[in-house]
Motif scaffolding. Sequence first.
Motif, PDB file in Angstrom:
ATOM      1  N   GLU A 159      31.906 -32.388 -58.403  1.00 18.29           N
ATOM      2  CA  GLU A 159      30.616 -31.769 -58.569  1.00 18.29           C
ATOM      3  C   GLU A 159      30.572 -30.386 -57.747  1.00 18.29           C
ATOM      4  OE1 GLU A 159      28.609 -31.983 -60.899  1.00 18.29           O
ATOM      5  OE2 GLU A 159      29.169 -34.381 -61.518  1.00 18.29           O
ATOM      6  N   GLN A 160      31.216 -30.662 -56.266  1.00 21.94           N
ATOM      7  CA  GLN A 160      31.233 -29.385 -55.651  1.00 21.94           C
ATOM      8  C   GLN A 160      32.301 -28.326 -56.291  1.00 21.94           C
ATOM      9  OE1 GLN A 160      32.561 -30.518 -51.704  1.00 21.94           O
ATOM     10  NE2 GLN A 160      30.636 -31.892 -51.322  1.00 21.94           N
ATOM     11  N   GLN A 163      30.154 -26.444 -59.122  1.00 19.84           N
ATOM     12  CA  GLN A 163      29.453 -25.313 -58.609  1.00 19.84           C
ATOM     13  C   GLN A 163      30.020 -24.009 -58.350  1.00 19.84           C
ATOM     14  OE1 GLN A 163      26.185 -25.454 -58.734  1.00 19.84           O
ATOM     15  NE2 GLN A 163      26.340 -27.532 -59.864  1.00 19.84           N
ATOM     16  N   LYS A 166      31.092 -22.302 -61.351  1.00 15.26           N
ATOM     17  CA  LYS A 166      30.066 -21.463 -62.084  1.00 15.26           C
ATOM     18  C   LYS A 166      29.731 -20.258 -61.235  1.00 15.26           C
ATOM     19  CE  LYS A 166      28.128 -25.732 -63.942  1.00 15.26           C
ATOM     20  NZ  LYS A 166      26.868 -26.499 -63.864  1.00 15.26           N
ATOM     21  N   HIS A 167      29.888 -20.316 -60.034  1.00 17.78           N
ATOM     22  CA  HIS A 167      29.476 -19.110 -58.973  1.00 17.78           C
ATOM     23  C   HIS A 167      30.355 -18.242 -58.918  1.00 17.78           C
ATOM     24  CE1 HIS A 167      27.700 -17.263 -55.491  1.00 17.78           C
ATOM     25  NE2 HIS A 167      28.885 -16.905 -54.970  1.00 17.78           N
TER      26      HIS A 167
END
Length: 203
Positions: A159-160, A163, A166-167
Amino acid sequence: RDISEKVRCIQREKMEKGEYLCAIAFYGYKRSETKKNRLEIDGPAAETVRRIFRMAAEGTKPTQIASVLNAEHIPAPLAYRRENHTDGMRGWKVAGDTAYWSRENVRRIISDERYTGCLVGRKRTKVDVSQKRTVKVPREDWIVAKDAHEAIVPRETYEQAQQVIKHNVRKKEPGKPSQRFRGLLKCAVCGRTLMRMRCKKPY
């Protein structure tokens, strides 16, 4: 058509049970020699996958990860399979297969939920039994079997990494024209959509 539909039903049942139906295991795993249609962790490749996820979770971009792996002469997925003779004696080239690390194959690994221990199937399906063309299946209709094999990375790390991806997605800069041919240009051989790669010499 009737036989095709029966085969689909059987495959769907096997997918729901967490059976791996592909001939070649995806990078980081190998087919089990004792259990049919099951996967086992492939030590060296799995360690590379863990390292990729750790670097991504720390904020390292896919391009930078690929550069580090290439600098250390770590075999990319296709090269690794050929070295270990786990490529199914494949003698032809497939679109997207490269013998070196690139931004795309690093992103593909980071985005692959199967490294958390689940199996994801039926992402695409044939339009008709008489055609080879496939279409995307809506995400809610995918077949997801949890705990189908041993996980290489924990769900939290996965999950990290998502992110961070996406960033790092490039945002359109104001004043720059959009690509007017996006989605329109196709490969004459495989029919897939061509992507414009932004670099010193765009292609």
